[in-house]
Design a protein around this motif. Structure first.
Motif, PDB file in Angstrom:
ATOM      1  N   CYS A   1       0.944  -1.210   0.142  1.00  0.00           N
ATOM      2  CA  CYS A   1      -0.101  -0.131   0.016  1.00  0.00           C
ATOM      3  C   CYS A   1       0.853   1.108   0.065  1.00  0.00           C
ATOM      4  O   CYS A   1       2.295   1.208   0.092  1.00  0.00           O
ATOM      5  CB  CYS A   1      -0.911   0.007   1.439  1.00  0.00           C
ATOM      6  N   THR A   2       0.217   2.343   0.019  1.00  0.00           N
ATOM      7  CA  THR A   2       1.037   3.693   0.042  1.00  0.00           C
ATOM      8  C   THR A   2       1.107   4.001   1.584  1.00  0.00           C
ATOM      9  O   THR A   2       0.865   3.262   2.347  1.00  0.00           O
ATOM     10  CB  THR A   2       0.036   4.661  -0.612  1.00  0.00           C
ATOM     11  N   GLN A   3       1.485   5.110   1.874  1.00  0.00           N
ATOM     12  CA  GLN A   3       1.988   5.619   3.258  1.00  0.00           C
ATOM     13  C   GLN A   3       0.466   6.181   3.860  1.00  0.00           C
ATOM     14  O   GLN A   3       0.350   6.419   4.975  1.00  0.00           O
ATOM     15  CB  GLN A   3       2.876   6.709   3.138  1.00  0.00           C
ATOM     16  N   ALA A   4      -0.508   6.341   2.980  1.00  0.00           N
ATOM     17  CA  ALA A   4      -1.770   6.955   3.546  1.00  0.00           C
ATOM     18  C   ALA A   4      -2.434   6.232   4.458  1.00  0.00           C
ATOM     19  O   ALA A   4      -2.660   6.772   5.537  1.00  0.00           O
ATOM     20  CB  ALA A   4      -2.811   7.208   2.202  1.00  0.00           C
ATOM     21  N   PRO A   5      -2.713   5.048   4.149  1.00  0.00           N
ATOM     22  CA  PRO A   5      -3.577   4.256   5.387  1.00  0.00           C
ATOM     23  C   PRO A   5      -2.657   4.068   6.577  1.00  0.00           C
ATOM     24  O   PRO A   5      -3.196   4.152   7.559  1.00  0.00           O
ATOM     25  CB  PRO A   5      -3.597   2.867   4.887  1.00  0.00           C
ATOM     26  N   ILE A   6      -1.299   3.852   6.496  1.00  0.00           N
ATOM     27  CA  ILE A   6      -0.449   4.107   7.802  1.00  0.00           C
ATOM     28  C   ILE A   6      -0.512   5.368   8.371  1.00  0.00           C
ATOM     29  O   ILE A   6      -0.691   5.484   9.743  1.00  0.00           O
ATOM     30  CB  ILE A   6       1.189   3.705   7.210  1.00  0.00           C
ATOM     31  N   SER A   7      -0.326   6.344   7.869  1.00  0.00           N
ATOM     32  CA  SER A   7      -0.455   7.896   8.276  1.00  0.00           C
ATOM     33  C   SER A   7      -1.874   7.774   9.057  1.00  0.00           C
ATOM     34  O   SER A   7      -1.880   8.527  10.198  1.00  0.00           O
ATOM     35  CB  SER A   7      -0.436   8.915   7.173  1.00  0.00           C
ATOM     36  N   GLN A   8      -2.995   7.563   8.486  1.00  0.00           N
ATOM     37  CA  GLN A   8      -4.343   7.442   9.084  1.00  0.00           C
ATOM     38  C   GLN A   8      -4.197   6.807  10.505  1.00  0.00           C
ATOM     39  O   GLN A   8      -4.634   7.054  11.441  1.00  0.00           O
ATOM     40  CB  GLN A   8      -5.289   6.663   8.183  1.00  0.00           C
ATOM     41  N   LEU A   9      -3.675   5.562  10.439  1.00  0.00           N
ATOM     42  CA  LEU A   9      -3.342   4.808  11.558  1.00  0.00           C
ATOM     43  C   LEU A   9      -2.667   5.529  12.757  1.00  0.00           C
ATOM     44  O   LEU A   9      -2.961   5.190  13.930  1.00  0.00           O
ATOM     45  CB  LEU A   9      -3.260   3.390  11.415  1.00  0.00           C
ATOM     46  N   ARG A  10      -1.739   6.019  12.461  1.00  0.00           N
ATOM     47  CA  ARG A  10      -0.822   6.923  13.353  1.00  0.00           C
ATOM     48  C   ARG A  10      -1.658   7.941  13.964  1.00  0.00           C
ATOM     49  O   ARG A  10      -1.515   8.187  15.231  1.00  0.00           O
ATOM     50  CB  ARG A  10       0.201   7.255  12.615  1.00  0.00           C
ATOM     51  N   ARG A  11      -2.508   8.666  13.106  1.00  0.00           N
ATOM     52  CA  ARG A  11      -3.209   9.759  13.772  1.00  0.00           C
ATOM     53  C   ARG A  11      -4.300   9.175  14.688  1.00  0.00           C
ATOM     54  O   ARG A  11      -4.643  10.119  15.487  1.00  0.00           O
ATOM     55  CB  ARG A  11      -3.852  10.251  12.471  1.00  0.00           C
ATOM     56  N   LYS A  12      -4.944   7.990  14.301  1.00  0.00           N
ATOM     57  CA  LYS A  12      -5.904   7.556  15.242  1.00  0.00           C
ATOM     58  C   LYS A  12      -5.356   6.983  16.598  1.00  0.00           C
ATOM     59  O   LYS A  12      -5.925   6.697  17.472  1.00  0.00           O
ATOM     60  CB  LYS A  12      -6.661   6.347  14.623  1.00  0.00           C
ATOM     61  N   GLY A  13      -4.041   6.940  16.708  1.00  0.00           N
ATOM     62  CA  GLY A  13      -3.234   6.391  17.774  1.00  0.00           C
ATOM     63  C   GLY A  13      -3.364   4.786  17.810  1.00  0.00           C
ATOM     64  O   GLY A  13      -3.142   4.270  18.919  1.00  0.00           O
ATOM     65  N   LEU A  14      -3.574   4.181  16.582  1.00  0.00           N
ATOM     66  CA  LEU A  14      -3.656   2.744  16.615  1.00  0.00           C
ATOM     67  C   LEU A  14      -2.117   2.169  16.481  1.00  0.00           C
ATOM     68  O   LEU A  14      -2.105   0.852  16.665  1.00  0.00           O
ATOM     69  CB  LEU A  14      -4.773   2.376  15.787  1.00  0.00           C
ATOM     70  N   ILE A  15      -1.280   3.032  16.016  1.00  0.00           N
ATOM     71  CA  ILE A  15       0.049   2.522  15.700  1.00  0.00           C
ATOM     72  C   ILE A  15       0.968   3.378  16.745  1.00  0.00           C
ATOM     73  O   ILE A  15       0.974   4.632  16.659  1.00  0.00           O
ATOM     74  CB  ILE A  15       0.672   2.619  14.458  1.00  0.00           C
ATOM     75  N   ARG A  16       1.905   2.689  17.341  1.00  0.00           N
ATOM     76  CA  ARG A  16       2.831   3.582  18.112  1.00  0.00           C
ATOM     77  C   ARG A  16       3.871   3.654  17.415  1.00  0.00           C
ATOM     78  O   ARG A  16       4.521   3.100  16.583  1.00  0.00           O
ATOM     79  CB  ARG A  16       3.217   2.506  19.427  1.00  0.00           C
ATOM     80  N   THR A  17       4.454   4.931  17.553  1.00  0.00           N
ATOM     81  CA  THR A  17       5.533   5.571  16.947  1.00  0.00           C
ATOM     82  C   THR A  17       6.888   5.803  17.861  1.00  0.00           C
ATOM     83  O   THR A  17       6.509   6.603  18.894  1.00  0.00           O
ATOM     84  CB  THR A  17       5.362   6.777  16.118  1.00  0.00           C
ATOM     85  N   GLU A  18       8.006   5.263  17.378  1.00  0.00           N
ATOM     86  CA  GLU A  18       9.052   5.571  18.241  1.00  0.00           C
ATOM     87  C   GLU A  18      10.474   5.814  17.258  1.00  0.00           C
ATOM     88  O   GLU A  18      10.219   5.542  16.089  1.00  0.00           O
ATOM     89  CB  GLU A  18       9.621   4.489  19.361  1.00  0.00           C
ATOM     90  N   HIS A  19      11.231   6.336  17.758  1.00  0.00           N
ATOM     91  CA  HIS A  19      12.494   6.919  17.150  1.00  0.00           C
ATOM     92  C   HIS A  19      13.776   6.480  17.537  1.00  0.00           C
ATOM     93  O   HIS A  19      13.942   6.503  18.865  1.00  0.00           O
ATOM     94  CB  HIS A  19      12.676   8.573  17.052  1.00  0.00           C
ATOM     95  N   ARG A  20      14.461   5.650  16.932  1.00  0.00           N
ATOM     96  CA  ARG A  20      15.633   5.168  17.221  1.00  0.00           C
ATOM     97  C   ARG A  20      16.786   5.039  16.357  1.00  0.00           C
ATOM     98  O   ARG A  20      16.591   5.521  15.161  1.00  0.00           O
ATOM     99  CB  ARG A  20      15.497   3.717  17.388  1.00  0.00           C
ATOM    100  N   ARG A  21      17.968   4.910  16.841  1.00  0.00           N
ATOM    101  CA  ARG A  21      19.285   5.068  16.046  1.00  0.00           C
ATOM    102  C   ARG A  21      19.607   3.571  15.745  1.00  0.00           C
ATOM    103  O   ARG A  21      19.888   2.849  16.814  1.00  0.00           O
ATOM    104  CB  ARG A  21      20.287   5.709  16.621  1.00  0.00           C
ATOM    105  N   LEU A  22      19.643   3.320  14.441  1.00  0.00           N
ATOM    106  CA  LEU A  22      19.761   1.895  14.108  1.00  0.00           C
ATOM    107  C   LEU A  22      21.231   1.972  13.088  1.00  0.00           C
ATOM    108  O   LEU A  22      21.595   2.969  12.211  1.00  0.00           O
ATOM    109  CB  LEU A  22      18.811   1.479  13.090  1.00  0.00           C
TER     110      LEU A  22
END
Length: 809
Positions: free
Chosen positions: A231-252
């Motif tokens: 898919c595109t980034q659109a459904p992923i962005s929607q889930l992030r805005r709804k709080g159904l996906i947790r986002t974190e930032h790490r150094r890899l």
């Protein structure tokens, strides 16, 4: 340690309690209600006084004690700021994040300049006065574990250097800079969302993305998730805005390690001497007992196999192993044996790793993915947890002593780290240092011996050639007739030979036959070495290079003579003597290209080289079963240096290089050319009589009051101006005399110098030595530390303190 005024120092911050005037001096403010000292009337401590004389404490406490509340305080040291430990408040928002071993950002001075420092202690105490607060924590996890932090404190005290500078040495720049990493966004599904997936009413694309991510064992990046879900980034962005996906930032890390070969090598059977040594080491491992073990095994006795069996026992106990080698370039074979035996669970740590590789290996070690760390001097600081065994191979090597700030000794640091971990440390060598042998006699170390070679090989026969007699017969060749005949016989039998000379280049100096002047490096007070292949003069200290002049720069004469031998000249002469032989040279000049050292070793192992010419790079740690002859062109190369260890190093070097011969099924022989065959070090090396040599050397050291009977701290004064260097050296002498007189101790302390250093000028600076030696290390450290503090900051920058110097050059 020197304290500088800026932030409030920890020594003042810890003075919150009222001190007894009779014990610590009158620090109690005026008009303070008096309490009876705890040492009066036979009372042992305040608690006993409270129970037996309760009426003494009915007086109301002072206001600063009654209302004060304890707060979290952190002590910080700064690599680029003032020395000392500085106390800061830990704000509530950073509670739990500030801990020892992490770096922090803290204000310093009147302008609140932000500096990066290391937190070394956190405690709850009553602040004294107004303290500044830590602004930011820079690391997610501590970079320095607690036991390693204690080791850095010990190093700072023992080698008289700031604690923060030691920490900068311990933590590699790649780790501090997070080299080879990128800040990455990672997505995952929270547990509460996963539990109600079936109840969510979402569009089909979002449902597919959410279910796919919930099934993944590891978080995914947005790009990875979109690719997997198609898919595109659109459904992923929607889930992030709804709080159904947790986002974190790490150094890899971007580093991708190379795959290692398999299967692992099988362990070799041990002989009776190896097994006896292993049993004692294993007992110390199982009992978790700290013990210094000196493993003295003759060349070819199988010390490495004992190391690997002991490491296997330690790993079976669920503990980790640290193996130190003097130089990675000179330890290729032992490292390869460990790598083949312990595939995947071993990390190699050395200076040739790039920044990304260093960070990758550091994180593997810190996260517990590694059972064994093997590396050079700096590997002693690897963040291994649950350490169970420390091994120091070739413990006598001077390479373990760092010659730049901080000037620590890797062997001593390894012993101290093993003591803190309550585990044994094995010091292995065919030629132990005089100091280690002395410690065995004093009961400070346990001696284990391997008196026979592994397998069926025997020690080589060694023949001493007196070159004075050769020259009397008007034979001025580099090689004696005996050595040339032996090389020819070896070639005819198809056997390999090694020719050793501890000088590289073509000639050691260039001299004018008319005026007698030598060509000297303008930056250093040593002669240029001539390298014929490049027709260049090189300084082997500062690496300054100049073209070979056609005439003497002093008198204009064209009669310049090349004096002395180097491996390049020996290599060329052997090529003329044996035109059909396959001859290679291995020294620092021929192994500058990456992989060249390993190529030469592989060619020797494959039998593709007939004669190998080299410096000490071929003298230690190499096992070539096909080598049956070793020729030493000159055994006198370092014996006359103005250093009290010159004799010891000559013995060690000759014994090591002679041990390269006869390690296979065929007997070996060694031919040693020398102008001083009567010297005890040369004679002992040729007769394999180490016990007699150590007795002789210890007697000489005792008579001269040299280590191990005394301890030495050398102060190296360097300055661009000759007179200022001299004046500073004499100033230090006067300060030493004053400190010794003020100490009022009858233990021996003697001042060495001031004197010009044997290498009087290096890198454009003139050098003087002013040292001190004594039987009590703590006393001479106190003398040097107190004297150094009386110097101005400009003078301090010209003085390098070298505790336990590896050489006096």
């Amino acid at each position: 340690m020197k304290m500088t005024r800026s932030a409030r120092s920890s020594s003042r911050a810890r003075s919150a309690r009222i001190r007894c005037p009779q014990c610590t001096g009158s620090n109690v403010p005026p008009n303070t209600p008096k309490r009876m000292p705890h040492h009066s009337r036979g009372l042992k401590d305040p608690k006993q006084q409270s129970s037996e004389q309760g009426w003494l404490f009915e007086v109301a406490p002072p206001p600063w004690e009654g209302d004060a509340a304890e707060e979290p305080l952190a002590e910080v040291v700064f690599p680029s700021g003032p020395e000392g430990e500085w106390t800061y408040l830990v704000p509530a928002r950073l509670a739990g994040q500030v801990e020892p071993g992490r770096r922090v950002l803290a204000p310093m001075g009147r302008g609140d300049r932000l500096l990066i420092g290391y937190c070394v202690r956190v405690e709850y105490a009553v602040p004294r006065g107004k303290l500044k607060s830590i602004r930011q924590v820079l690391d997610e996890v501590p970079l320095v574990p607690p036991k390693l932090l204690a080791l850095t404190r010990w190093l700072a005290d023992r080698y008289l250097c700031p604690w923060a500078q030691v920490l900068e040495t311990v933590v590699p720049s790649a780790v501090r800079q997070r080299a080879g990493t990128r800040l990455t966004t990672l997505l995952s599904v929270p547990p509460d969302v996963s539990a109600r997936l079936n109840d969510l009413k979402l569009p089909a694309a979002q449902t597919r993305v959410l279910r796919l991510l919930a099934q993944c064992p590891q978080p995914l990046t947005p790009r990875q998730l979109a690719f997997e879900a198609g898919c595109t980034q659109a459904p992923i962005s929607q889930l992030r805005r709804k709080g159904l996906i947790r986002t974190e930032h790490r150094r890899l890390s971007r580093f991708e390690p190379q795959e290692v070969p398999s299967p692992p090598d099988a362990p070799h059977a041990l002989n009776q001497y190896q097994q006896a040594a292993l049993d004692l080491i294993r007992q110390a491992i199982q009992q978790r007992r700290h013990e210094v073990i000196l493993l003295h095994g003759i060349t070819g006795s199988g010390k490495t196999e004992v190391y690997m069996h002991a490491a296997a026992e330690c790993i079976r106990q669920g503990r980790t192993v640290l193996v130190l080698v003097p130089e990675i370039a000179l330890s290729t074979q032992i490292i390869q044996r460990f790598l083949r035996r312990y595939i995947g669970r071993i990390a190699v740590w050395h200076s040739m790793l790039n920044l990304t590789e260093r960070l990758y290996e550091w994180e593997r070690i810190a996260s517990g993915q590694v059972d064994i760390v093997i590396g050079a001097r700096s590997a002693v600081f690897a963040p291994l947890m649950n350490l169970g065994l420390v091994i120091v191979d070739e413990e006598q090597e001077a390479a373990y002593k760092q010659d730049s700030f901080p000037r620590y000794h890797g062997r001593q640091a390894a012993i101290e780290r093993a003591r803190a971990a309550r585990c044994p440390v094995v010091l292995g060598s065919a030629t132990p240092s005089v100091g280690s042998f002395y410690n065995v006699r004093r009961g400070r170390a346990t001696l284990l011996t391997l008196p026979a070679r592994a397998g069926h090989s025997e020690l080589p026969d060694i023949r001493l050639i007196d070159m004075r007699r050769v020259f009397k017969k008007k034979n001025t060749s580099t090689f004696s007739p005996q050595l040339l005949i032996a090389l020819k016989e070896n070639l005819e039998r198809g056997e390999q030979s090694m020719v050793f000379l501890n000088h590289r280049g073509y000639s050691q100096y260039v001299q004018c036959y008319r005026c007698g002047e030598s060509l000297v490096c303008p930056e250093c007070s040593i002669s240029f070495k001539y390298h014929k292949a490049e027709d260049t003069l090189k300084c082997h200290i500062c690496d300054l290079r100049q073209p070979m002049p056609e005439a003497c720069p002093h008198c204009g004469s064209k009669g310049l003579m090349h004096k002395g031998l180097g491996t390049e000249k020996v290599f060329g002469q052997l090529q003329r003597y044996f035109k059909d032989a396959r001859i290679e040279r291995m020294d620092r000049d021929t192994t500058t290209r990456r992989g060249e050292y390993r190529r030469i070793i592989k060619d020797m192992e494959d039998g593709a080289i007939d004669i190998l010419v080299g410096t000490q790079m071929i003298a230690k740690g190499l096992d070539f079963p096909g080598v049956t002859l070793v020729g030493v062109v000159s055994a006198d190369s370092i014996i006359n240096l103005p250093d009290f260890r010159a004799s010891e190093r000559t013995y060690q070097l000759l014994t090591q290089v002679a041990g390269r011969a006869g390690r296979g099924d065929r007997p070996g022989r060694v031919i040693v050319q020398t102008f001083t065959p009567e010297h005890p070090a040369i004679h002992a090396a040729c007769t394999h009589d180490y016990q007699k040599y150590y007795d002789f050397e210890l007697e000489m050291r005792k008579a001269g009051r040299f280590p191990p009977y005394t301890r030495i701290v050398n102060c190296i004064i360097s300055h661009e101006d000759q007179q200022q260097a001299r004046d500073l050296a004499h100033l230090l002498e006067r300060l030493f005399v004053a400190e010794i007189e003020a100490m009022n101790s009858d233990r021996y302390k003697g001042i060495m110098g001031p004197s010009e250093a044997p290498f009087y000028k290096l890198h454009g600076k003139y050098r003087w030595f002013t040292g001190i030696r004594g039987v009590s290390l703590n006393e001479i450290l106190a003398v040097v530390d107190n004297a150094w503090k009386k110097l101005t900051p400009a003078e301090q920058r010209c003085v390098a303190i070298d505790v336990f110097p590896a050489n006096m050059l």
